[in-house]
Write a protein that holds these residues in place. Structure first.
Motif, PDB file in Angstrom:
ATOM      1  N   PHE A 279       0.856  -1.184   0.000  1.00  0.00           N
ATOM      2  CA  PHE A 279       0.000   0.000   0.000  1.00  0.00           C
ATOM      3  C   PHE A 279       0.898   1.242   0.000  1.00  0.00           C
ATOM      4  O   PHE A 279       1.741   1.398   0.876  1.00  0.00           O
ATOM      5  CB  PHE A 279      -0.907   0.009   1.237  1.00  0.00           C
ATOM      6  N   ASP A 280       0.725   2.097  -0.990  1.00  0.00           N
ATOM      7  CA  ASP A 280       1.554   3.295  -1.138  1.00  0.00           C
ATOM      8  C   ASP A 280       0.687   4.512  -0.816  1.00  0.00           C
ATOM      9  O   ASP A 280      -0.183   4.904  -1.607  1.00  0.00           O
ATOM     10  CB  ASP A 280       2.081   3.358  -2.573  1.00  0.00           C
ATOM     11  N   GLY A 281       0.914   5.107   0.352  1.00  0.00           N
ATOM     12  CA  GLY A 281       0.098   6.226   0.793  1.00  0.00           C
ATOM     13  C   GLY A 281       0.502   7.544   0.172  1.00  0.00           C
ATOM     14  O   GLY A 281       1.641   7.728  -0.252  1.00  0.00           O
ATOM     15  N   HIS A 282      -0.441   8.476   0.101  1.00  0.00           N
ATOM     16  CA  HIS A 282      -0.161   9.853  -0.319  1.00  0.00           C
ATOM     17  C   HIS A 282      -1.043  10.785   0.517  1.00  0.00           C
ATOM     18  O   HIS A 282      -2.138  10.425   0.928  1.00  0.00           O
ATOM     19  CB  HIS A 282      -0.411  10.056  -1.821  1.00  0.00           C
ATOM     20  N   GLY A 283      -0.525  11.968   0.801  1.00  0.00           N
ATOM     21  CA  GLY A 283      -1.250  12.897   1.674  1.00  0.00           C
ATOM     22  C   GLY A 283      -1.154  12.515   3.140  1.00  0.00           C
ATOM     23  O   GLY A 283      -1.830  13.077   3.987  1.00  0.00           O
ATOM     24  N   GLY A 284      -0.319  11.531   3.431  1.00  0.00           N
ATOM     25  CA  GLY A 284      -0.184  11.022   4.793  1.00  0.00           C
ATOM     26  C   GLY A 284      -0.090   9.507   4.779  1.00  0.00           C
ATOM     27  O   GLY A 284      -0.222   8.876   3.729  1.00  0.00           O
ATOM     28  N   ALA A 285       0.133   8.918   5.938  1.00  0.00           N
ATOM     29  CA  ALA A 285       0.307   7.461   6.035  1.00  0.00           C
ATOM     30  C   ALA A 285      -0.926   6.748   6.589  1.00  0.00           C
ATOM     31  O   ALA A 285      -0.927   5.532   6.729  1.00  0.00           O
ATOM     32  CB  ALA A 285       1.513   7.155   6.929  1.00  0.00           C
ATOM     33  N   ARG A 286      -1.986   7.514   6.904  1.00  0.00           N
ATOM     34  CA  ARG A 286      -3.121   6.895   7.600  1.00  0.00           C
ATOM     35  C   ARG A 286      -3.916   5.932   6.717  1.00  0.00           C
ATOM     36  O   ARG A 286      -4.354   4.883   7.174  1.00  0.00           O
ATOM     37  CB  ARG A 286      -4.020   7.990   8.179  1.00  0.00           C
ATOM     38  N   ALA A 287      -4.123   6.266   5.454  1.00  0.00           N
ATOM     39  CA  ALA A 287      -4.891   5.380   4.570  1.00  0.00           C
ATOM     40  C   ALA A 287      -4.142   4.077   4.306  1.00  0.00           C
ATOM     41  O   ALA A 287      -4.731   2.990   4.330  1.00  0.00           O
ATOM     42  CB  ALA A 287      -5.206   6.084   3.248  1.00  0.00           C
ATOM     43  N   SER A 288      -2.837   4.165   4.053  1.00  0.00           N
ATOM     44  CA  SER A 288      -2.058   2.956   3.772  1.00  0.00           C
ATOM     45  C   SER A 288      -1.992   2.060   5.015  1.00  0.00           C
ATOM     46  O   SER A 288      -2.123   0.832   4.914  1.00  0.00           O
ATOM     47  CB  SER A 288      -0.649   3.314   3.296  1.00  0.00           C
ATOM     48  N   ARG A 289      -1.816   2.657   6.185  1.00  0.00           N
ATOM     49  CA  ARG A 289      -1.768   1.859   7.415  1.00  0.00           C
ATOM     50  C   ARG A 289      -3.116   1.222   7.712  1.00  0.00           C
ATOM     51  O   ARG A 289      -3.191   0.066   8.137  1.00  0.00           O
ATOM     52  CB  ARG A 289      -1.318   2.739   8.583  1.00  0.00           C
ATOM     53  N   PHE A 290      -4.185   1.990   7.497  1.00  0.00           N
ATOM     54  CA  PHE A 290      -5.536   1.458   7.721  1.00  0.00           C
ATOM     55  C   PHE A 290      -5.779   0.256   6.806  1.00  0.00           C
ATOM     56  O   PHE A 290      -6.300  -0.779   7.244  1.00  0.00           O
ATOM     57  CB  PHE A 290      -6.576   2.547   7.445  1.00  0.00           C
ATOM     58  N   ALA A 291      -5.399   0.383   5.530  1.00  0.00           N
ATOM     59  CA  ALA A 291      -5.598  -0.719   4.575  1.00  0.00           C
ATOM     60  C   ALA A 291      -4.784  -1.940   4.984  1.00  0.00           C
ATOM     61  O   ALA A 291      -5.264  -3.082   4.915  1.00  0.00           O
ATOM     62  CB  ALA A 291      -5.221  -0.264   3.173  1.00  0.00           C
ATOM     63  N   ALA A 292      -3.525  -1.713   5.415  1.00  0.00           N
ATOM     64  CA  ALA A 292      -2.666  -2.835   5.810  1.00  0.00           C
ATOM     65  C   ALA A 292      -3.205  -3.546   7.049  1.00  0.00           C
ATOM     66  O   ALA A 292      -3.033  -4.751   7.207  1.00  0.00           O
ATOM     67  CB  ALA A 292      -1.245  -2.332   6.072  1.00  0.00           C
ATOM     68  N   GLU A 293      -3.865  -2.793   7.927  1.00  0.00           N
ATOM     69  CA  GLU A 293      -4.399  -3.386   9.151  1.00  0.00           C
ATOM     70  C   GLU A 293      -5.757  -4.056   8.952  1.00  0.00           C
ATOM     71  O   GLU A 293      -6.115  -4.966   9.701  1.00  0.00           O
ATOM     72  CB  GLU A 293      -4.536  -2.303  10.237  1.00  0.00           C
ATOM     73  N   ASN A 294      -6.523  -3.621   7.950  1.00  0.00           N
ATOM     74  CA  ASN A 294      -7.915  -4.062   7.855  1.00  0.00           C
ATOM     75  C   ASN A 294      -8.298  -4.845   6.607  1.00  0.00           C
ATOM     76  O   ASN A 294      -9.226  -5.649   6.654  1.00  0.00           O
ATOM     77  CB  ASN A 294      -8.838  -2.841   7.953  1.00  0.00           C
TER      78      ASN A 294
END
Length: 357
Positions: free
Chosen positions: A111-126
């Motif tokens: 998952f390659d995030g942009h605008g921050g790391a929250r979306a990529s981390r959320f996807a990796a966790e869920n």
């Protein structure tokens, strides 16, 4: 042969008792004994059925690919690491039950995030948890169709969950993320991707020349999504968005993503492209990486770089790892390091999945 089939029903040795003189207690005892015998029969039959199913699964597992995942991540020149990844060589622990005809499930994702790391981390966790909940189980006829539906539903659910969480924040999160996921079910690879991360397969083929020489063939397992692609641009424009300088509204580089709530009204969607490929004994490895790698490597160059490291001389031994595992780990680390050395300023995450039969 069922042992209980050969046993006669219990009888009394004294003189026969007339029906009129049989007590209710004796009737109840006979009924209970019959029920116990019936349960024993069912138990024995179920036990034989379970043993047979286990034997079938053991046979099915023979000849299936053995997968091992390796990961390397580099922050590059960015202030923050916005990539995230998942390596699940065995996903069965997350699944309530495997479909009857399936023996093993593995999952790898970048998952390659942009605008921050929250979306990529959320996807990796869920995302893999959502996948596990929706994964087909039990006796199913069309597993292939069900897995594809499961992947589409999983991406939609993960995007909706993140957007709901993002909009509830003060101020609202504006993060987004690409997603490239490789799901391996027995010997079938399913790839679901959004954005510009990629998955490629290295397959060895015999050249037909003297000595049985072999060459590598690079197979693309994913398709990029950016606003310059005709179909993507048309969807964005139909939704009322514009494409300027190759970006949505002149800002967003990808045309599909998880998150990016402010661009969803402009035709940016979370529906992944789905591809599948059956693994063969000629397949060597899969490279799964964010665009940080592919800004400085073509897919074919990345495959040849990995092959070069795998064919190098001796490697330093480490306890608990075979020589082949050490070579793949070195190839993964060196590929990510070389991307930074070649001048990639972006985050670089590489997953290398070895394939053995």
């Amino acid at each position: 042969m069922d042992l209980f089939d050969d046993l006669p029903e219990p009888t009394q040795t004294p003189a026969p008792v007339s029906a009129a003189s049989t007590t209710e207690e004796e009737n109840e005892e006979e009924e209970e004994e019959e029920e116990r015998a019936s349960k024993r029969k069912r138990g024995a039959a179920e036990s034989r059925s379970d043993e047979k199913e286990e034997q079938i699964k053991k046979v099915c597992k023979e000849g299936l690919p053995v997968l091992k995942g390796y990961v390397a991540a580099r922050r590059g020149e960015r202030e923050e690491m916005q990539d995230a990844h998942v390596l699940l060589r065995d996903m069965s622990g997350f699944l309530s039950a495997l479909p009857a005809q399936v023996s093993q499930v593995a999952f790898f994702a970048v998952f390659d995030g942009h605008g921050g790391a929250r979306a990529s981390r959320f996807a990796a966790e869920n995302l893999h948890h959502n996948l596990a909940k929706k994964f087909p189980s039990g006796e199913t006829e069309n597993v292939d169709k069900l897995i594809k539906k499961c992947l589409l539903d999983t991406f939609r659910q993960t995007d909706e969950d993140f957007l709901k969480k993002a909009s509830s924040q003060k101020p609202a999160w504006k993060d987004g993320s690409t997603a490239t996921c490789v799901l391996v079910v027995d010997d079938m690879v399913y790839v679901a991707n959004l954005g510009d991360s990629r998955a490629v397969l290295c397959r060895m083929e015999t050249t037909g020349g003297a000595g049985g020489a072999r060459r590598s063939v690079t197979l693309a397992l994913s398709r990029e999504h950016n606003p310059t692609i005709y179909e993507e641009r048309m969807r964005i424009q139909r939704a009322g968005g514009t494409v300027r300088d190759g970006r949505v509204l002149g800002v967003l580089e990808v045309s599909r993503s998880i998150g990016d709530g402010q661009y969803k009204r402009c035709g940016v969607i979370s529906t992944p492209d789905l591809r599948k490929c059956q693994l063969t004994a000629n397949d060597r490895f899969i490279v799964l990486a964010c665009d940080g790698l592919f800004k400085v490597f073509s897919a074919d160059e990345a495959v040849k770089f990995v092959l070069g490291v795998l064919q190098e001389g001796s490697v330093e031994q480490r306890p608990g790892l075979t020589e082949e595992e050490l070579r793949f780990e070195a190839a993964c680390q060196q590929l990510a390091g070389e991307a930074v050395r070649r001048g990639c300023a972006d985050n670089v995450t590489v997953i290398l999945v070895s394939i053995g039969f």
